[in-house]
Design a protein around this motif. Structure first.
Motif, mmCIF file in Angstrom:
data_model
loop_
_atom_site.group_PDB
_atom_site.id
_atom_site.type_symbol
_atom_site.label_atom_id
_atom_site.label_comp_id
_atom_site.label_asym_id
_atom_site.label_seq_id
_atom_site.Cartn_x
_atom_site.Cartn_y
_atom_site.Cartn_z
ATOM 1 N N ILE A 155 -14.698 -37.991 -13.815
ATOM 2 C CA ILE A 155 -16.086 -38.316 -13.487
ATOM 3 C C ILE A 155 -16.366 -37.659 -12.132
ATOM 4 O O ILE A 155 -15.838 -38.078 -11.100
ATOM 5 N N LYS A 156 -17.190 -36.631 -12.126
ATOM 6 C CA LYS A 156 -17.356 -35.802 -10.932
ATOM 7 C C LYS A 156 -18.008 -36.561 -9.779
ATOM 8 O O LYS A 156 -17.717 -36.294 -8.607
ATOM 9 N N LYS A 157 -18.875 -37.508 -10.087
ATOM 10 C CA LYS A 157 -19.538 -38.264 -9.018
ATOM 11 C C LYS A 157 -18.576 -39.229 -8.332
ATOM 12 O O LYS A 157 -18.793 -39.625 -7.175
ATOM 13 N N TYR A 158 -17.504 -39.614 -9.018
ATOM 14 C CA TYR A 158 -16.525 -40.554 -8.471
ATOM 15 C C TYR A 158 -15.129 -39.952 -8.648
ATOM 16 O O TYR A 158 -14.353 -40.373 -9.523
ATOM 17 N N GLN B 119 -13.370 -32.733 -17.745
ATOM 18 C CA GLN B 119 -14.532 -32.746 -18.631
ATOM 19 C C GLN B 119 -14.508 -31.531 -19.551
ATOM 20 O O GLN B 119 -14.861 -31.643 -20.740
ATOM 21 N N GLN B 120 -14.074 -30.390 -19.037
ATOM 22 C CA GLN B 120 -14.025 -29.192 -19.860
ATOM 23 C C GLN B 120 -12.997 -29.328 -20.976
ATOM 24 O O GLN B 120 -13.241 -28.921 -22.122
ATOM 25 N N GLU B 121 -11.837 -29.904 -20.655
ATOM 26 C CA GLU B 121 -10.808 -30.121 -21.680
ATOM 27 C C GLU B 121 -11.330 -31.046 -22.779
ATOM 28 O O GLU B 121 -11.135 -30.791 -23.968
ATOM 29 N N MET B 122 -12.010 -32.109 -22.366
ATOM 30 C CA MET B 122 -12.483 -33.060 -23.365
ATOM 31 C C MET B 122 -13.606 -32.474 -24.200
ATOM 32 O O MET B 122 -13.704 -32.751 -25.403
ATOM 33 N N ILE C 260 -20.475 -35.255 -21.978
ATOM 34 C CA ILE C 260 -19.234 -34.764 -22.606
ATOM 35 C C ILE C 260 -19.228 -35.035 -24.104
ATOM 36 O O ILE C 260 -18.830 -34.184 -24.906
ATOM 37 N N PHE C 261 -19.674 -36.238 -24.475
ATOM 38 C CA PHE C 261 -19.574 -36.705 -25.855
ATOM 39 C C PHE C 261 -20.968 -36.776 -26.484
ATOM 40 O O PHE C 261 -21.774 -37.621 -26.097
ATOM 41 N N PRO C 262 -21.260 -35.931 -27.469
ATOM 42 C CA PRO C 262 -22.580 -35.966 -28.112
ATOM 43 C C PRO C 262 -22.756 -37.098 -29.115
ATOM 44 O O PRO C 262 -23.847 -37.290 -29.640
ATOM 45 N N SER C 263 -21.684 -37.852 -29.389
ATOM 46 C CA SER C 263 -21.761 -38.939 -30.370
ATOM 47 C C SER C 263 -22.937 -39.870 -30.061
ATOM 48 O O SER C 263 -23.215 -40.191 -28.896
#
Length: 765
Positions: free
Chosen positions: A209-212, A263-266, A337-340
């Protein structure tokens, strides 16, 4: 139009002329070892030959056509000839408006042509996975053949349930990107379509999580904890419990365990799953199970404390705006990250004690008219749901979220098997429900000889729901919690082959196909071998935990698979590939421990069975006064870690029963019961007893402990023997329930007969 069978939440149409094909015989199942078995399969005569000159065409489904061509090329060892036109293709993939269900397909294989009809890429992909299972298992290894063949047939297929899921906890123990891809491939093979990733918990935060940034800089790593040490202890006898070394690092002089996904890996994993028509549902568990986050950001709590309470860790505070700012920022990045359309917020096992002490919470509750702490949790969940909805997403939570009241648009995931009213109340409230009860769908529970059977025959629809209400149950999933699953090999073992039983239950939903399924499962093992899956080998049949004999004992074990070799030791050591092969029979003339295990041709060892043999004289009967029927029972309304703690407990009540079961009147979440009296057996013999408990139980007959199934654990059977002469013998069964399954049962057999319930007339007091 294709006449598909419509399965509506387990309620079936019964029109014999249309559906007589349900009685497909075992011969067809052996010829077509498909899991899950198709809705309708009509075998034909002949074969379709696949060669490098075979062409694949599918203009409407280019990515799926490419997938099929790659699969066939892998089996042939060379690329296929490109198709010049749809009409010239040997294998045609065609979009059909006649097929309306999104995951349905029709597969027609003729000697000169293969046709796949579907209305979606998911339907086409499921057809490809069916073709994959019709091809030899060697295709999984890329072993080239000059020619591949498919049997002539027609398949019309669609799933019984919309949600066919698997869950993987990557917080307690972490799993690599490569393993997630393997896991997704296995799901795809068996037509599963939802992967629920449990990304955060007290033991680790696994997603960037880039903000934290401290969530992963600090929260993704830990020194070894009690779960790790438990696995290390068990690894001495079982290498599957060795912690995967790739997740262990050295930092600042400390040994740390952990890891996280960027995030890129996920995003890469999400794309990989999407190509296989599997939706990944992320779970960020809150407001409880947040210790990994609170360690780095203590402002999230009501009082700055971060520790374990009586049962669970302290939660984040729903009464501070900073909490909601944090949660919304986290989920905003998760949604990127997740379009679900589904986002799981957890919401389970929340220790709300500190909320009740907080001035901020008292003020908020008064302002909002919140009546209790459960409703305060619902305030948090409902507010987060509105945020999810504003982003076009749907909220899923564990079934505790219904306790304080939730909106009917939230989706409830039912797991607490000891609260059977929870899914019913959710349905009555208008909620959609996904069934994941601990028994039998917690795949972290140790499997036994009944595990596959229990999963296959699980009915997701509560009996009290009517046909219309049943439509709210959209499916089920199995959960794999990894406190005691530290390696990829162990994760394989716990998931397979149970995943195949769940896949067929959710897709085919025909319990009468179980024997056929078992035959097809045997054929699937070679494919799992080729895929490198460390599946659990079939159980060695008919074994007990404790044996007795008077003169001599004999041990014979029929191998469940012709390819397995059964080896044994008598010196207490673990059986290995160099241990002696078990003779038929092995004659035992003294009390000793026999350890046996099955081995595959490549040396993989199955479960180790510890068979204790005790030489014993037959117990003589005791004289009793004119008996009364049934057993005298003592009920203790308390929590016990083991049955021995009941002896000093306060008695709540007493009753008499002639059945070994949990009385329907018992409602306490935790309790103990002692069943005491006599068992009056009608003949001399070696009596075997099979005690199933969730949680624990101990059976004593005369002076002997016959079965020890003590402790807090999921439903499991333990067994033992005792040599009894005809007549009455002192009987005592101590049972404890820690809060969970409410499962208790006792069966017997004599001199090797088929196990059955103990007759009520045998019990006296």
């Amino acid at each position: 139009m294709i006449a598909f069978l419509r399965k509506n939440a387990g309620i079936r149409l019964a029109i014999p002329l249309l559906f007589s094909w349900f009685s497909a015989n075992a011969q067809d199942a052996a010829k077509f070892p498909l899991i899950p078995y198709p809705t309708k399969l009509i075998p034909g005569k002949g074969l379709f030959a696949i060669t490098p000159r075979t062409t694949v065409s599918g203009e409407a489904f280019k990515s799926e056509a490419k997938e099929l061509a790659a699969l066939l090329a892998k089996g042939l060892g060379q690329k296929l000839t490109p198709a010049k036109s749809q009409s010239a293709a040997a294998i045609s993939i065609i979009k059909s408006a006649d097929i309306t269900a999104s995951e349905s397909y029709r597969l027609t294989i003729k000697p000169n042509h293969v046709e796949i009809l579907a209305n979606s890429g998911a339907g086409v992909f499921h057809a490809i996975e069916t073709i994959r299972q019709l091809l030899p298992a060697s295709i999984e290894k890329g072993i080239a053949s000059k020619k591949l063949v498919l049997p002539v047939l027609t398949i019309e297929d669609e799933p019984a349930y919309e949600w066919r899921g698997m869950h993987l906890d990557v917080s307690r123990h972490f799993f690599s990107i490569s393993y997630l891809k393997k896991f997704i491939d296995r799901m795809a093979l068996y037509k599963m379509n939802k992967l629920h990733l449990h990304l955060t918990d007290d033991q680790g935060w696994r997603i960037e999580i880039k903000k934290y940034p401290k969530l992963t800089e600090e929260g993704a790593w830990r020194t070894f904890n009690n779960q790790d040490s438990m696995c290390m202890k068990r690894s001495k006898d079982n290498p599957d419990f060795v912690i995967d070394k790739e997740h262990i690092i050295q930092r600042d002089g400390k040994t740390l365990y952990g890891g996280f996904y960027t995030q890129q890996e996920m995003k890469g994993i999400v794309a990989y799953a999407a190509a296989r028509h599997i939706d990944i549902i992320p779970e960020i568990d809150m407001p409880g199970h947040m210790m990994a986050a609170i360690n780095s950001y203590p402002f999230l709590t009501c009082n700055g404390e971060n520790k374990w309470g009586a049962l669970f860790t302290k939660p984040i505070c729903p009464c501070n705006e900073t909490t909601f700012e944090f949660a919304q920022n986290v989920f905003t990045e998760i949604m990127d990250i997740f379009p679900s359309k589904y986002i799981h917020i957890g919401g389970d096992e929340v220790d709300r004690t500190d909320w009740g002490k907080s001035d901020a919470c008292k003020a908020l509750m008064e302002k909002e008219g919140i009546k209790d702490l459960a409703a305060l949790q619902s305030y948090f969940i409902n507010r987060m749901e509105k945020f999810f909805n504003s982003k076009g997403r749907k909220l899923i939570g564990w079934d505790e979220i219904i306790e304080g009241g939730i909106s009917p648009t939230a989706i409830v995931m039912y797991w607490r098997g000891w609260v059977p009213k929870a899914p019913v109340e959710a349905v009555k409230n208008g909620n959609t429900v996904i069934m994941t009860p601990g028994e039998p769908l917690y795949f972290d529970n140790q499997p036994d000889q009944y595990a596959v059977d229990r999963v296959y025959h699980f009915n997701p629809i509560p009996k009290v729901l009517n046909a219309q209400e049943a439509k709210s149950i959209i499916g089920a999933q199995a959960n794999i919690w990894t406190e005691q699953i530290p390696s990829e090999r162990r994760a394989d073992y716990m998931a397979m082959p149970r995943m195949t039983a769940l896949a067929e239950m959710l897709w085919t939903n025909q319990p009468d196909k179980y024997q056929s399924y078992l035959q097809r499962l045997v054929r699937q093992y070679s494919r799992m071998d080729a895929m490198g899956i460390n599946y659990r080998l079939p159980d060695l049949p008919g074994l007990l935990n404790e044996y007795v004999f008077t003169d001599e004992g004999k041990l014979s074990i029929a191998s469940p698979l012709s390819t397995l070799t059964i080896r044994y030791t008598t010196d207490g050591s673990l059986p290995g590939v160099g241990s002696a092969v078990l003779p038929t029979p092995l004659v035992i003339k003294k009390s000793q421990l026999i350890r046996v295990a099955a081995f595959t041709p490549n040396g993989t060892r199955g479960d180790v069975y510890n068979l204790n043999y005790t030489q014993q004289q037959m117990l003589g009967p005791v004289k009793i006064a004119p008996p009364k029927p049934g057993l005298a029972c003592t009920y203790y309304k308390a929590y016990f870690k083991a049955t021995t703690f009941m002896k000093d407990a306060k008695v709540d009540s007493t009753f008499t029963t002639d059945k070994i079961e949990v009385p329907a009147t018992v409602k306490a979440p935790s309790f103990g019961i002692t069943y005491k009296g006599y068992i009056d057996v009608p003949a001399d013999g070696i009596y075997s007893f099979y005690l199933t408990c969730d949680d624990g139980g101990v059976l004593k007959i005369g002076p002997n402990m016959v079965v020890n199934n003590d402790g807090n654990h999921s439903a499991q059977e333990r067994s033992g023997q005792v040599a009894l002469k005809m007549g009455a013998h002192p009987f005592q069964l101590d049972f404890i329930e820690g809060g969970g399954g409410f499962k208790l049962g006792l069966k017997y057999s004599v001199n090797g007969s088929v196990p059955q319930d103990v007759p009520a007339g045998w019990f006296k007091n």
